[in-house]
Design a protein around this motif. Structure first.
Motif, PDB file in Angstrom:
ATOM      1  N   GLY A   1      -8.600 -16.049  16.000  1.00  0.00           N
ATOM      2  CA  GLY A   1      -7.317 -16.471  15.449  1.00  0.00           C
ATOM      3  C   GLY A   1      -6.947 -15.855  14.120  1.00  0.00           C
ATOM      4  O   GLY A   1      -5.930 -16.201  13.532  1.00  0.00           O
ATOM      5  N   LYS A   2      -7.755 -14.908  13.621  1.00  0.00           N
ATOM      6  CA  LYS A   2      -7.493 -14.293  12.313  1.00  0.00           C
ATOM      7  C   LYS A   2      -7.364 -12.773  12.451  1.00  0.00           C
ATOM      8  O   LYS A   2      -8.169 -12.114  13.103  1.00  0.00           O
ATOM      9  N   ALA A   3      -6.349 -12.242  11.808  1.00  0.00           N
ATOM     10  CA  ALA A   3      -6.148 -10.791  11.717  1.00  0.00           C
ATOM     11  C   ALA A   3      -6.394 -10.373  10.274  1.00  0.00           C
ATOM     12  O   ALA A   3      -6.462 -11.208   9.372  1.00  0.00           O
ATOM     13  N   LEU A   4      -6.529  -9.072  10.060  1.00  0.00           N
ATOM     14  CA  LEU A   4      -6.774  -8.558   8.712  1.00  0.00           C
ATOM     15  C   LEU A   4      -5.496  -7.918   8.179  1.00  0.00           C
ATOM     16  O   LEU A   4      -4.952  -6.986   8.779  1.00  0.00           O
ATOM     17  N   CYS A   5      -5.008  -8.435   7.066  1.00  0.00           N
ATOM     18  CA  CYS A   5      -3.825  -7.902   6.395  1.00  0.00           C
ATOM     19  C   CYS A   5      -4.290  -7.136   5.159  1.00  0.00           C
ATOM     20  O   CYS A   5      -5.097  -7.636   4.378  1.00  0.00           O
ATOM     21  N   VAL A   6      -3.766  -5.933   4.988  1.00  0.00           N
ATOM     22  CA  VAL A   6      -4.112  -5.095   3.846  1.00  0.00           C
ATOM     23  C   VAL A   6      -2.877  -4.976   2.953  1.00  0.00           C
ATOM     24  O   VAL A   6      -1.804  -4.609   3.410  1.00  0.00           O
ATOM     25  N   LEU A   7      -3.042  -5.326   1.691  1.00  0.00           N
ATOM     26  CA  LEU A   7      -1.979  -5.146   0.698  1.00  0.00           C
ATOM     27  C   LEU A   7      -2.358  -3.961  -0.168  1.00  0.00           C
ATOM     28  O   LEU A   7      -3.503  -3.845  -0.624  1.00  0.00           O
ATOM     29  N   LEU A   8      -1.416  -3.077  -0.415  1.00  0.00           N
ATOM     30  CA  LEU A   8      -1.678  -1.840  -1.130  1.00  0.00           C
ATOM     31  C   LEU A   8      -0.664  -1.683  -2.255  1.00  0.00           C
ATOM     32  O   LEU A   8       0.542  -1.856  -2.043  1.00  0.00           O
ATOM     33  N   PHE A   9      -1.154  -1.391  -3.438  1.00  0.00           N
ATOM     34  CA  PHE A   9      -0.298  -1.200  -4.614  1.00  0.00           C
ATOM     35  C   PHE A   9      -0.627   0.164  -5.214  1.00  0.00           C
ATOM     36  O   PHE A   9      -1.794   0.450  -5.491  1.00  0.00           O
ATOM     37  N   VAL A  10       0.390   0.998  -5.425  1.00  0.00           N
ATOM     38  CA  VAL A  10       0.156   2.341  -5.956  1.00  0.00           C
ATOM     39  C   VAL A  10       1.060   2.569  -7.169  1.00  0.00           C
ATOM     40  O   VAL A  10       2.257   2.276  -7.122  1.00  0.00           O
ATOM     41  N   ASP A  11       0.475   3.096  -8.218  1.00  0.00           N
ATOM     42  CA  ASP A  11       1.207   3.497  -9.418  1.00  0.00           C
ATOM     43  C   ASP A  11       1.172   5.024  -9.464  1.00  0.00           C
ATOM     44  O   ASP A  11       0.176   5.616  -9.855  1.00  0.00           O
ATOM     45  N   TYR A  12       2.244   5.641  -8.983  1.00  0.00           N
ATOM     46  CA  TYR A  12       2.344   7.108  -9.019  1.00  0.00           C
ATOM     47  C   TYR A  12       2.803   7.504 -10.420  1.00  0.00           C
ATOM     48  O   TYR A  12       3.891   7.150 -10.850  1.00  0.00           O
ATOM     49  N   ARG A  13       1.974   8.231 -11.135  1.00  0.00           N
ATOM     50  CA  ARG A  13       2.284   8.603 -12.522  1.00  0.00           C
ATOM     51  C   ARG A  13       2.872   9.995 -12.640  1.00  0.00           C
ATOM     52  O   ARG A  13       3.701  10.243 -13.505  1.00  0.00           O
ATOM     53  N   ASP A  14       2.407  10.909 -11.796  1.00  0.00           N
ATOM     54  CA  ASP A  14       2.892  12.289 -11.858  1.00  0.00           C
ATOM     55  C   ASP A  14       2.842  12.888 -10.465  1.00  0.00           C
ATOM     56  O   ASP A  14       1.798  12.887  -9.814  1.00  0.00           O
ATOM     57  N   GLY A  15       3.973  13.374 -10.006  1.00  0.00           N
ATOM     58  CA  GLY A  15       4.049  13.996  -8.694  1.00  0.00           C
ATOM     59  C   GLY A  15       5.410  14.608  -8.470  1.00  0.00           C
ATOM     60  O   GLY A  15       6.302  14.523  -9.324  1.00  0.00           O
ATOM     61  N   ASP A  16       5.586  15.209  -7.317  1.00  0.00           N
ATOM     62  CA  ASP A  16       6.855  15.864  -6.992  1.00  0.00           C
ATOM     63  C   ASP A  16       8.032  14.888  -6.961  1.00  0.00           C
ATOM     64  O   ASP A  16       9.182  15.298  -7.106  1.00  0.00           O
ATOM     65  N   LEU A  17       7.760  13.605  -6.755  1.00  0.00           N
ATOM     66  CA  LEU A  17       8.823  12.600  -6.720  1.00  0.00           C
ATOM     67  C   LEU A  17       8.924  11.822  -8.029  1.00  0.00           C
ATOM     68  O   LEU A  17       9.549  10.761  -8.085  1.00  0.00           O
ATOM     69  N   ASP A  18       8.305  12.342  -9.080  1.00  0.00           N
ATOM     70  CA  ASP A  18       8.282  11.692 -10.393  1.00  0.00           C
ATOM     71  C   ASP A  18       7.460  10.407 -10.332  1.00  0.00           C
ATOM     72  O   ASP A  18       6.788  10.132  -9.359  1.00  0.00           O
ATOM     73  N   ALA A  19       7.517   9.598 -11.384  1.00  0.00           N
ATOM     74  CA  ALA A  19       6.733   8.370 -11.468  1.00  0.00           C
ATOM     75  C   ALA A  19       7.463   7.237 -10.736  1.00  0.00           C
ATOM     76  O   ALA A  19       8.680   7.096 -10.853  1.00  0.00           O
ATOM     77  N   TYR A  20       6.712   6.455  -9.970  1.00  0.00           N
ATOM     78  CA  TYR A  20       7.270   5.271  -9.320  1.00  0.00           C
ATOM     79  C   TYR A  20       6.131   4.385  -8.830  1.00  0.00           C
ATOM     80  O   TYR A  20       4.975   4.785  -8.810  1.00  0.00           O
ATOM     81  N   HIS A  21       6.479   3.159  -8.439  1.00  0.00           N
ATOM     82  CA  HIS A  21       5.511   2.207  -7.901  1.00  0.00           C
ATOM     83  C   HIS A  21       5.775   2.035  -6.411  1.00  0.00           C
ATOM     84  O   HIS A  21       6.915   2.083  -5.970  1.00  0.00           O
ATOM     85  N   GLU A  22       4.701   1.806  -5.661  1.00  0.00           N
ATOM     86  CA  GLU A  22       4.830   1.622  -4.223  1.00  0.00           C
ATOM     87  C   GLU A  22       3.990   0.424  -3.792  1.00  0.00           C
ATOM     88  O   GLU A  22       2.902   0.192  -4.315  1.00  0.00           O
ATOM     89  N   PHE A  23       4.516  -0.330  -2.843  1.00  0.00           N
ATOM     90  CA  PHE A  23       3.792  -1.445  -2.243  1.00  0.00           C
ATOM     91  C   PHE A  23       3.719  -1.189  -0.747  1.00  0.00           C
ATOM     92  O   PHE A  23       4.685  -0.745  -0.134  1.00  0.00           O
ATOM     93  N   GLY A  24       2.568  -1.458  -0.166  1.00  0.00           N
ATOM     94  CA  GLY A  24       2.410  -1.313   1.272  1.00  0.00           C
ATOM     95  C   GLY A  24       1.695  -2.513   1.853  1.00  0.00           C
ATOM     96  O   GLY A  24       0.908  -3.184   1.171  1.00  0.00           O
TER      97      GLY A  24
END
Length: 111
Positions: free
Chosen positions: A51-74
């Protein structure tokens, strides 16, 4: 190399990330609730406990990249391989190919 126009700027693929920090957390959740979230995909969650599934929460702090700095949640769920159309002898490679065919952009896996 493929390019895309993003917010008025042309960005080449693959996007390069030069500096980022990532944090993830794994949580057991109700399998029926997780199934409802991913029902559109045709996939089914793997039950890690009855009756239990595994949920993964992901938090990313992109500091330097081709898309500039931003935060991402997955958010993701551990899923079972879909039934393969090649019969009862299932190999990981055949399931992977079938999964890519059925799901397209829903699943992203490395080569």
């Amino acid at each position: 190399m493929a390019t895309h126009l993003i917010h008025g700027r042309t960005v080449g693929m693959p996007v390069r990330v030069r500096d980022a920090e990532i944090c993830g957390a794994f949580h057991p959740v109700r399998a029926d609730a997780a199934r409802a979230v991913i029902a559109y995909s045709g996939l089914d969650v793997a039950e890690v406990l009855p009756g239990k599934a595994l949920c993964v929460l992901l938090f990313v702090d992109y500091r330097d990249g081709d898309l500039d700095a931003y935060h991402e949640f997955g958010m993701a769920f551990l899923v079972r391989p879909p039934p393969c159309r090649w019969g009862t002898h299932i190999t990981p490679k055949s399931c992977f190919l079938d999964l890519r065919t059925k799901c397209g952009d829903v699943v992203t896996m490395g080569a």
